[in-house]
Motif scaffolding. Sequence first.
Motif, PDB file in Angstrom:
ATOM      1  N   ILE A   4      47.722  10.800 -67.532  1.00  0.00           N
ATOM      2  CA  ILE A   4      48.078  10.910 -68.947  1.00  0.00           C
ATOM      3  C   ILE A   4      46.899  10.380 -69.746  1.00  0.00           C
ATOM      4  N   LYS A   5      46.458  11.164 -70.717  1.00  0.00           N
ATOM      5  CA  LYS A   5      45.333  10.763 -71.554  1.00  0.00           C
ATOM      6  C   LYS A   5      45.806  10.602 -72.994  1.00  0.00           C
ATOM      7  N   CYS A   6      45.169   9.683 -73.701  1.00  0.00           N
ATOM      8  CA  CYS A   6      45.481   9.439 -75.104  1.00  0.00           C
ATOM      9  C   CYS A   6      45.084  10.658 -75.921  1.00  0.00           C
ATOM     10  N   LYS A   7      45.950  11.013 -76.856  1.00  0.00           N
ATOM     11  CA  LYS A   7      45.680  12.169 -77.716  1.00  0.00           C
ATOM     12  C   LYS A   7      44.578  11.871 -78.728  1.00  0.00           C
ATOM     13  N   SER A   8      44.358  10.602 -79.048  1.00  0.00           N
ATOM     14  CA  SER A   8      43.365  10.250 -80.060  1.00  0.00           C
ATOM     15  C   SER A   8      41.971  10.038 -79.474  1.00  0.00           C
ATOM     16  N   CYS A   9      41.886   9.151 -78.454  1.00  0.00           N
ATOM     17  CA  CYS A   9      40.559   8.794 -77.955  1.00  0.00           C
ATOM     18  C   CYS A   9      40.266   9.352 -76.576  1.00  0.00           C
ATOM     19  N   GLY A  10      41.268   9.877 -75.869  1.00  0.00           N
ATOM     20  CA  GLY A  10      41.050  10.450 -74.554  1.00  0.00           C
ATOM     21  C   GLY A  10      41.052   9.433 -73.430  1.00  0.00           C
ATOM     22  N   GLY A  11      41.385   8.191 -73.717  1.00  0.00           N
ATOM     23  CA  GLY A  11      41.436   7.151 -72.693  1.00  0.00           C
ATOM     24  C   GLY A  11      42.579   7.397 -71.716  1.00  0.00           C
ATOM     25  N   VAL A  12      42.374   6.987 -70.465  1.00  0.00           N
ATOM     26  CA  VAL A  12      43.382   7.179 -69.428  1.00  0.00           C
ATOM     27  C   VAL A  12      44.454   6.105 -69.590  1.00  0.00           C
ATOM     28  N   LEU A  13      45.717   6.542 -69.648  1.00  0.00           N
ATOM     29  CA  LEU A  13      46.854   5.634 -69.823  1.00  0.00           C
ATOM     30  C   LEU A  13      47.503   5.374 -68.470  1.00  0.00           C
ATOM     31  N   SER A  14      47.973   4.167 -68.278  1.00  0.00           N
ATOM     32  CA  SER A  14      48.652   3.816 -67.029  1.00  0.00           C
ATOM     33  C   SER A  14      50.143   3.632 -67.309  1.00  0.00           C
ATOM     34  N   GLU A  15      50.893   3.379 -66.242  1.00  0.00           N
ATOM     35  CA  GLU A  15      52.347   3.246 -66.388  1.00  0.00           C
ATOM     36  C   GLU A  15      52.736   1.990 -67.150  1.00  0.00           C
ATOM     37  N   LYS A  16      51.876   0.987 -67.180  1.00  0.00           N
ATOM     38  CA  LYS A  16      52.202  -0.237 -67.924  1.00  0.00           C
ATOM     39  C   LYS A  16      52.087  -0.035 -69.437  1.00  0.00           C
ATOM     40  N   ASP A  17      51.459   1.056 -69.866  1.00  0.00           N
ATOM     41  CA  ASP A  17      51.329   1.343 -71.291  1.00  0.00           C
ATOM     42  C   ASP A  17      52.545   2.079 -71.848  1.00  0.00           C
ATOM     43  N   ILE A  18      53.447   2.502 -70.974  1.00  0.00           N
ATOM     44  CA  ILE A  18      54.631   3.250 -71.399  1.00  0.00           C
ATOM     45  C   ILE A  18      55.823   2.306 -71.443  1.00  0.00           C
ATOM     46  N   LYS A  19      56.524   2.310 -72.562  1.00  0.00           N
ATOM     47  CA  LYS A  19      57.709   1.467 -72.747  1.00  0.00           C
ATOM     48  C   LYS A  19      58.841   2.328 -73.269  1.00  0.00           C
ATOM     49  N   THR A  58      46.677   3.474 -80.626  1.00  0.00           N
ATOM     50  CA  THR A  58      47.549   4.527 -81.133  1.00  0.00           C
ATOM     51  C   THR A  58      48.881   4.485 -80.385  1.00  0.00           C
ATOM     52  N   THR A  59      49.978   4.633 -81.106  1.00  0.00           N
ATOM     53  CA  THR A  59      51.308   4.644 -80.514  1.00  0.00           C
ATOM     54  C   THR A  59      51.970   5.969 -80.836  1.00  0.00           C
ATOM     55  N   TYR A  60      52.525   6.613 -79.817  1.00  0.00           N
ATOM     56  CA  TYR A  60      53.254   7.861 -80.045  1.00  0.00           C
ATOM     57  C   TYR A  60      54.314   8.030 -78.968  1.00  0.00           C
ATOM     58  N   GLN A  61      55.262   8.904 -79.256  1.00  0.00           N
ATOM     59  CA  GLN A  61      56.380   9.141 -78.349  1.00  0.00           C
ATOM     60  C   GLN A  61      56.016  10.248 -77.371  1.00  0.00           C
ATOM     61  N   LEU A  62      56.348  10.016 -76.095  1.00  0.00           N
ATOM     62  CA  LEU A  62      56.116  11.038 -75.083  1.00  0.00           C
ATOM     63  C   LEU A  62      57.252  12.050 -75.140  1.00  0.00           C
ATOM     64  N   SER A  63      56.913  13.302 -74.947  1.00  0.00           N
ATOM     65  CA  SER A  63      57.939  14.337 -74.914  1.00  0.00           C
ATOM     66  C   SER A  63      57.712  15.207 -73.688  1.00  0.00           C
ATOM     67  N   GLU A  64      58.798  15.614 -73.098  1.00  0.00           N
ATOM     68  CA  GLU A  64      58.708  16.480 -71.927  1.00  0.00           C
ATOM     69  C   GLU A  64      58.808  17.924 -72.381  1.00  0.00           C
ATOM     70  N   GLU A  65      57.843  18.681 -72.006  1.00  0.00           N
ATOM     71  CA  GLU A  65      57.838  20.093 -72.397  1.00  0.00           C
ATOM     72  C   GLU A  65      58.558  20.895 -71.316  1.00  0.00           C
ATOM     73  N   PRO A  66      59.234  21.960 -71.701  1.00  0.00           N
ATOM     74  CA  PRO A  66      59.955  22.761 -70.704  1.00  0.00           C
ATOM     75  C   PRO A  66      59.000  23.395 -69.687  1.00  0.00           C
ATOM     76  N   LYS A  67      59.533  23.546 -68.473  1.00  0.00           N
ATOM     77  CA  LYS A  67      58.701  24.055 -67.387  1.00  0.00           C
ATOM     78  C   LYS A  67      58.759  25.584 -67.279  1.00  0.00           C
ATOM     79  N   TRP A  68      59.335  26.332 -68.131  1.00  0.00           N
ATOM     80  CA  TRP A  68      59.505  27.788 -68.086  1.00  0.00           C
ATOM     81  C   TRP A  68      58.496  28.470 -68.843  1.00  0.00           C
TER      82      TRP A  68
END
Length: 121
Positions: A81-96, A111-121
């Motif tokens: 998972i990469k940050c949408k703003s700076c492209g930094g690699v995010l780890s699981e400890k960054d997700i709450k 930067t703080t933003y909500q993760l969304s799951e996109e449909p797999k179809w």
Amino acid sequence: MKFGKITLFVLAAFALVFSFILFLGSFSQTGTSIPVWFSIILAGIGFIMIFFATRAEPPAETGQNVTVNIDLPGQVGMDTIKCKSCGGVLSEKDIKLVAGAPVVTCPFCGTTYQLSEEPKW
């Protein structure tokens, strides 16, 4: 407050007020004598009622720890998972989990933003 505590405080107030009135009345010169010891006993009963009304209750639980476990079905491939703003690699400890939604905070740019799951179809 519970009904019992309120009742004890009210009865204690009446006992203390009447004990004070009886104490003052015991020194009257009208001929009728109220014993001083009766007002002292009534005041003692009032203070005993206050003692029992203010006794500490068992402490309530201060908080709860909530652990969220997510069971994923079958084989799950994990992409980075990469940050949408700076492209930094995010780890699981960054997700709450905030209010039931996964929220990620980038440790590099903040930067703080909500993760969304996109449909797999």
